[in-house]
Design a protein around this motif. Structure first.
Motif, PDB file in Angstrom:
ATOM      1  N   GLU A  67       0.827  -1.209   0.000  1.00 35.65           N
ATOM      2  CA  GLU A  67       0.000   0.000   0.000  1.00 35.65           C
ATOM      3  C   GLU A  67       0.860   1.257   0.000  1.00 35.65           C
ATOM      4  O   GLU A  67       0.586   2.216  -0.719  1.00 35.65           O
ATOM      5  N   ARG A 102       2.428   1.774  -3.466  1.00 38.48           N
ATOM      6  CA  ARG A 102       1.509   2.365  -4.442  1.00 38.48           C
ATOM      7  C   ARG A 102       1.343   3.859  -4.192  1.00 38.48           C
ATOM      8  O   ARG A 102       1.272   4.662  -5.128  1.00 38.48           O
ATOM      9  N   TRP A 103       1.302   4.225  -2.895  1.00 33.63           N
ATOM     10  CA  TRP A 103       1.173   5.650  -2.545  1.00 33.63           C
ATOM     11  C   TRP A 103       2.414   6.434  -2.977  1.00 33.63           C
ATOM     12  O   TRP A 103       2.309   7.538  -3.520  1.00 33.63           O
ATOM     13  N   GLY A 128       2.412   7.392  -6.505  1.00 30.02           N
ATOM     14  CA  GLY A 128       1.426   8.359  -6.992  1.00 30.02           C
ATOM     15  C   GLY A 128      -0.019   8.036  -6.724  1.00 30.02           C
ATOM     16  O   GLY A 128      -0.897   8.866  -6.987  1.00 30.02           O
ATOM     17  N   GLU A 129      -0.315   6.855  -6.167  1.00 30.08           N
ATOM     18  CA  GLU A 129      -1.713   6.537  -5.871  1.00 30.08           C
ATOM     19  C   GLU A 129      -2.223   7.402  -4.729  1.00 30.08           C
ATOM     20  O   GLU A 129      -1.532   7.603  -3.732  1.00 30.08           O
ATOM     21  N   GLU A 130      -3.428   7.919  -4.859  1.00 31.47           N
ATOM     22  CA  GLU A 130      -3.994   8.780  -3.816  1.00 31.47           C
ATOM     23  C   GLU A 130      -4.327   7.960  -2.569  1.00 31.47           C
ATOM     24  O   GLU A 130      -4.890   6.870  -2.663  1.00 31.47           O
ATOM     25  N   ASN A 131      -3.957   8.511  -1.415  1.00 38.12           N
ATOM     26  CA  ASN A 131      -4.245   7.859  -0.138  1.00 38.12           C
ATOM     27  C   ASN A 131      -4.222   8.939   0.938  1.00 38.12           C
ATOM     28  O   ASN A 131      -3.171   9.337   1.434  1.00 38.12           O
ATOM     29  N   GLU A 132      -5.401   9.440   1.279  1.00 39.40           N
ATOM     30  CA  GLU A 132      -5.511  10.563   2.221  1.00 39.40           C
ATOM     31  C   GLU A 132      -4.953  10.215   3.601  1.00 39.40           C
ATOM     32  O   GLU A 132      -4.342  11.059   4.263  1.00 39.40           O
ATOM     33  N   GLN A 133      -5.172   8.971   4.040  1.00 38.19           N
ATOM     34  CA  GLN A 133      -4.674   8.565   5.357  1.00 38.19           C
ATOM     35  C   GLN A 133      -3.149   8.622   5.417  1.00 38.19           C
ATOM     36  O   GLN A 133      -2.575   9.111   6.394  1.00 38.19           O
ATOM     37  N   ASP A 180      -1.216  10.416   3.419  1.00 37.54           N
ATOM     38  CA  ASP A 180      -0.832  11.828   3.278  1.00 37.54           C
ATOM     39  C   ASP A 180      -0.804  12.497   4.652  1.00 37.54           C
ATOM     40  O   ASP A 180       0.137  13.211   5.001  1.00 37.54           O
ATOM     41  N   GLU A 181      -1.861  12.263   5.413  1.00 33.01           N
ATOM     42  CA  GLU A 181      -1.991  12.870   6.745  1.00 33.01           C
ATOM     43  C   GLU A 181      -0.926  12.323   7.695  1.00 33.01           C
ATOM     44  O   GLU A 181      -0.300  13.063   8.449  1.00 33.01           O
ATOM     45  N   ASP A 221       2.503  13.799   6.790  1.00 30.51           N
ATOM     46  CA  ASP A 221       2.619  15.202   7.191  1.00 30.51           C
ATOM     47  C   ASP A 221       2.910  15.322   8.692  1.00 30.51           C
ATOM     48  O   ASP A 221       3.699  16.180   9.112  1.00 30.51           O
TER      49      ASP A 221
END
Length: 305
Positions: free
Chosen positions: A286, A289-290, A293-298, A300-301, A304
């Motif tokens: 997982e 893939r992120w 470039g695969e989107e994954n809001e969790q 990303d957060e 950060d």
């Protein structure tokens, strides 16, 4: 649990916490023995003569000094144990996060370690300042309370011994026996001092066990809040005969939401295991893939933070 690696680390941490607790209790016993040996020696200076008011007043002053020293030693031991407990509480998630970051190729050793150090410091600060408890008593206040109780117990032994017309040397011997567990004291001692505490250092041992477990548990809870792969925290009861209460037995195996985990009761021995449904391979895939470039809001957060 799908992950053998994760399961092995969990078991190792539980063993380390048990070892830390046993060592801490042993150190508390050694500190008490040292203090009581010194207190008894001061009393022996009275010899076989009748204990007069002048000697007793002088002895009270020496007793205050010894109790102050005992308090300082207990504080040092307890604060160190709190730090070690907090380290163990973050260790499992720290190892997991390291693997996650390595899989993503984004490991920054300095920031990575600093984040967990901050959590450990926060946990220790909450326990020392009393923020974790409803009564808001500081660790210093708790230790002073039990040391002052010890001082009163010593004076009770002396008062009762004097009523029995014992010499200073005999009273000193009784004080040394007072430090032993109740089952190891002589029958005569139990009859003469029937109203004196059964276990003089029990509260200090309880405090040692409690701060280790609470710092471990609170650090476990705090360190898992932002990890998207940890979906809850599983309670594992100690299940020791005669030591595990009904409430803790009922909690065994329950997976709590990360922000709704109860702390163990004083003198508790239960542990907490972050619950990760996915295997390391699934987590790595997982993250990979992120990273690509695969989107994954969790994620990303998480990154950060």
């Amino acid at each position: 649990m799908k992950n053998k690696w994760y399961e092995n680390i969990s078991k190792q941490i539980r063993k380390e916490k048990t070892k830390l607790t046993i060592e801490q209790v042993k150190q508390v016993e050694e500190v008490y023995k040292k203090a009581f040996d010194s207190i008894a020696k001061q009393l022996e200076k009275g010899g076989y003569k009748e204990l007069d008011g002048i000697f007793l007043q002088s002895y009270k002053n020496e007793l205050k000094k010894e109790l102050k020293s005992l308090k300082q030693e207990l504080t040092k031991l307890t604060e160190n144990a709190t730090h070690e407990g907090a380290k163990l509480g973050t260790k499992l998630n720290q190892e997991l996060t390291k693997e996650m970051l390595l899989a993503a190729g984004i490991l920054d050793d300095k920031d990575f370690k600093n984040n967990f150090n901050k959590i450990q410091d926060s946990v220790v600060r909450d326990i020392i300042k009393g923020n974790l408890y409803k009564d808001h008593k500081t660790l210093d206040e708790r230790i002073w309370k039990l040391v002052n109780k010890n001082g009163q117990q010593i004076q009770d032994v002396i008062a009762q011994g004097m009523a029995e017309q014992k010499s200073a040397i005999k009273l000193a011997e009784d004080l040394e026996e007072f430090l032993k567990p109740a089952a190891q004291r002589s029958v005569d001692w139990g009859e003469i001092y029937a109203d004196v505490s059964k276990n003089v250092m029990y509260n200090a041992q309880t405090l040692a066990r409690t701060v280790i477990n609470h710092s471990y548990q609170n650090a476990t809870i705090q360190s898992t809040q932002d990890n998207p792969f940890i979906e809850g925290i599983r309670w594992e009861s100690a299940m020791q005969h005669g030591r595990t209460c009904e409430e803790c037995m009922d909690r065994d195996g329950v997976v709590y939401p990360k922000d709704e985990v109860p702390l163990d009761h004083p003198n508790g021995m239960c542990t907490m295991i972050p619950e990760i449904p996915k295997s390391l391979a699934e987590i790595g895939s997982e993250i990979g893939r992120w990273v690509n470039g695969e989107e994954n809001e969790q994620l990303d957060e998480w990154y950060d933070k």
